[in-house]
Write a protein that holds these residues in place. Structure first.
Motif, mmCIF file in Angstrom:
data_model
loop_
_atom_site.group_PDB
_atom_site.id
_atom_site.type_symbol
_atom_site.label_atom_id
_atom_site.label_comp_id
_atom_site.label_asym_id
_atom_site.label_seq_id
_atom_site.Cartn_x
_atom_site.Cartn_y
_atom_site.Cartn_z
ATOM 1 N N CYS A 1 0.864 -1.190 0.000
ATOM 2 C CA CYS A 1 0.000 0.000 0.000
ATOM 3 C C CYS A 1 0.895 1.233 0.000
ATOM 4 C CB CYS A 1 -0.915 -0.001 1.216
ATOM 5 S SG CYS A 1 -1.866 1.545 1.355
ATOM 6 N N PRO A 2 0.649 2.206 -0.928
ATOM 7 C CA PRO A 2 -0.361 2.173 -1.968
ATOM 8 C C PRO A 2 0.061 1.273 -3.123
ATOM 9 C CG PRO A 2 0.972 4.166 -2.150
ATOM 10 C CD PRO A 2 1.434 3.441 -0.923
ATOM 11 N N ILE A 3 -0.935 0.850 -3.876
ATOM 12 C CA ILE A 3 -0.699 0.044 -5.081
ATOM 13 C C ILE A 3 -1.852 0.317 -6.027
ATOM 14 C CG2 ILE A 3 -1.835 -1.971 -4.020
ATOM 15 C CD1 ILE A 3 -0.098 -3.739 -5.774
ATOM 16 N N GLY A 4 -1.586 0.420 -7.316
ATOM 17 C CA GLY A 4 -2.710 0.566 -8.226
ATOM 18 C C GLY A 4 -2.333 1.057 -9.606
ATOM 19 N N ILE A 5 -3.373 1.108 -10.440
ATOM 20 C CA ILE A 5 -3.275 1.708 -11.767
ATOM 21 C C ILE A 5 -4.119 2.971 -11.676
ATOM 22 C CG2 ILE A 5 -3.715 1.404 -14.234
ATOM 23 C CD1 ILE A 5 -3.414 -1.638 -13.750
ATOM 24 N N PHE A 6 -3.480 4.110 -11.793
ATOM 25 C CA PHE A 6 -4.122 5.397 -11.518
ATOM 26 C C PHE A 6 -4.241 6.208 -12.804
ATOM 27 C CE2 PHE A 6 -1.700 3.963 -7.850
ATOM 28 C CZ PHE A 6 -2.601 4.101 -6.790
ATOM 29 N N MET B 1 -1.293 5.136 -15.313
ATOM 30 C CA MET B 1 0.064 4.877 -14.800
ATOM 31 C C MET B 1 -0.005 3.949 -13.578
ATOM 32 S SD MET B 1 1.109 8.111 -12.430
ATOM 33 C CE MET B 1 1.936 7.039 -11.274
ATOM 34 N N THR B 2 1.096 3.301 -13.308
ATOM 35 C CA THR B 2 1.140 2.385 -12.159
ATOM 36 C C THR B 2 2.100 2.909 -11.101
ATOM 37 O OG1 THR B 2 2.920 1.082 -13.093
ATOM 38 C CG2 THR B 2 0.721 0.362 -13.607
#
Ligand SMILES: CC(C)(COP(=O)(O)OP(=O)(O)OC[C@H]1O[C@@H](n2cnc3c(N)ncnc32)[C@H](O)[C@@H]1OP(=O)(O)O)[C@@H](O)C(=O)NCCC(=O)NCCS
Length: 397
Positions: free
Chosen positions: A235-240, A248-249
């Motif tokens: 955390c954090p983690i994601g595709i934003f 973007m990742t």
């Protein structure tokens, strides 16, 4: 002149489709002499795999690169004899017929061993050479499902998805086939051990990568459900989405990277509470919301500049077009343009990994069916023109 890493290794690739031939192809990239045996008249199925241009496969040039294509039909007694002659001259046979097919034809490993006790045989099958499923046909997509990976791909409230739109199981199995073959060569040639068989299934390579989910069920009693990213570990983690609508990742897999993100975002106030991953994972929503907002208010270039400076790994979600234009790919020769009869030239991925002393080389794109018949049958087996013509006339080659 430097010798190639695998110079002197001769591989008989009697395999079809992707996984096992791809493994032989990797060895060919590094200088192994790979003789690809194909059905006369029709060749490997992969010659016709889409996408196509004017009916011609655009995959074959890369899949078949650096190999010597010969034709030979194992249904004929004479074809089997020729196969065994080739086995005598090779170090490795790579095959992916269903378990038992080579034995049914009378050219299984025992028979190969009678003519060449040192032959290494690499098998690729759906489920392996043992177990209740050993005789079943296998292709990448169903075997990915068997590996447990398809269950994990997608959103929890929607049907599972394939994941990458490609047969990942085949390519991963191909890598394991290369690893196994290289270990068997080392064991045979350097440690002077016995030649052995390598038993690769299409599912076990993927399953090997699920080690954390195996432990999760065993130790925590949690049957891992699908999530769109590998949440639960970072955390954090994601595709934003950035303010200029780029995907973007970003992931903070380690505590120091989170520390750097706090710098980039000018949020030193987070550190006392969230410096440790376990504390972030216990309360991820405020961090995820703030990161989503921070990224959404800036352009991709702005986010990248701040993250690069602070040491936070981020990347735009690259399309193939982006890759074609990217200076990193260009600097490392990651895309090669190779002459090819069908299309003039064709682009394909380069050779990986990069070996500093003996890097691989693409010498030629996927060859025409049987274009090395004369070379192999004459120069390796010592056949005469008449013998080759006779085999051709009888449709054995
Ligand atoms: C791919 C697969 C499903 C195809 O199955 P299949 O063709 O029905 O059966 P087999 O594997 O027993 O192969 C026999 C066939 O090989 C073909 N063949 C290919 N090269 C040949 C050759 N040189 N000589 C003779 N037959 C050859 C023939 O069509 C033969 O079928 P036939 O005897 O009915 O004419 C099966 O081979 C398989 O499960 N392989 C292991 C998993 C795998 O690698 N899958 C592909 C992943 S990319």
């Amino acid at each position: 002149m430097k010798r190639a890493a695998l110079e002197g290794v001769r591989v008989l690739d009697i395999a079809t489709v992707i996984a096992a031939p791809w493994a032989a192809g990797i060895m060919a990239d590094f200088g192994a002499e790979v003789i690809k045996v194909e059905m006369p008249g029709r060749g490997d199925t992969s010659r016709n795999l889409g996408p196509l241009k004017d009916g011609v496969s655009i995959r074959w040039p890369a899949l078949g690169r650096n190999k010597k294509s010969i034709t030979l039909d194992f249904h004929y007694e004479e074809g089997k004899k020729v196969f065994l002659e080739l086995v005598k001259k090779c170090d490795v046979v790579i095959e992916n017929f269903k378990t038992g097919t080579l034995d049914k034809w009378g050219i299984g490993v025992d028979v190969m061993r009678q003519v060449n006790p040192d032959i290494i045989v690499t098998h690729v099958t759906g489920y392996g050479q043992t177990g209740p499923n050993k005789n079943l046909a296998g292709l990448g997509m169903p075997l990915q499902a068997f590996s447990g990976m398809t269950y994990l791909c997608g959103y929890p409230d929607r049907p599972p998805v394939q994941g990458p739109p490609m047969p990942l199981a085949d390519y991963v199995a191909g890598l394991y086939a290369v690893i196994g073959t290289m270990m068997a060569l080392y064991h045979r040639d350097f440690l002077k051990g016995k030649a052995q068989e390598i038993d690769v299934s299409l599912y076990e390579g993927l399953f090997r990568m699920e080690e954390s989910f195996v432990a999760q069920l065993d130790i925590l009693g949690i049957n891992k459900e699908r999530t769109p990213v590998s949440s639960g570990a970072s955390c954090p983690i994601g595709i934003f989405k950035t303010g200029d609508n780029q995907w973007m990742t970003l992931v903070c897999s380690t505590n120091p990277v989170f520390d750097h993100l706090c710098d980039a975002m000018e949020r030193p106030d987070w550190l006392p509470k969230y410096a440790k991953a376990k504390d972030r994972l216990a309360d991820p929503t405020p961090i995820m919301d703030a990161v989503t907002k921070w990224i959404g208010e800036q352009t991709w270039e702005e986010v990248k500049a701040k993250c690069d400076k602070a040491g936070v790994p981020v990347c735009k979600v690259m399309s193939m077009k982006d890759i074609f234009e990217d200076p990193q790919y260009a600097a490392r020769n990651d895309i090669l343009e190779v002459p090819c009869e069908e299309f003039g030239t064709i682009k394909m991925p380069g050779i990986f990994p990069v070996l500093t002393e003996t890097p691989g080389e693409v010498k030629w794109a996927g060859p025409k069916l049987g274009s090395y018949n004369e070379d192999v049958y004459k120069n390796i087996l010592g056949m005469t023109d008449e013998e080759i013509a006779g085999l051709k006339e009888r449709k054995i080659i």
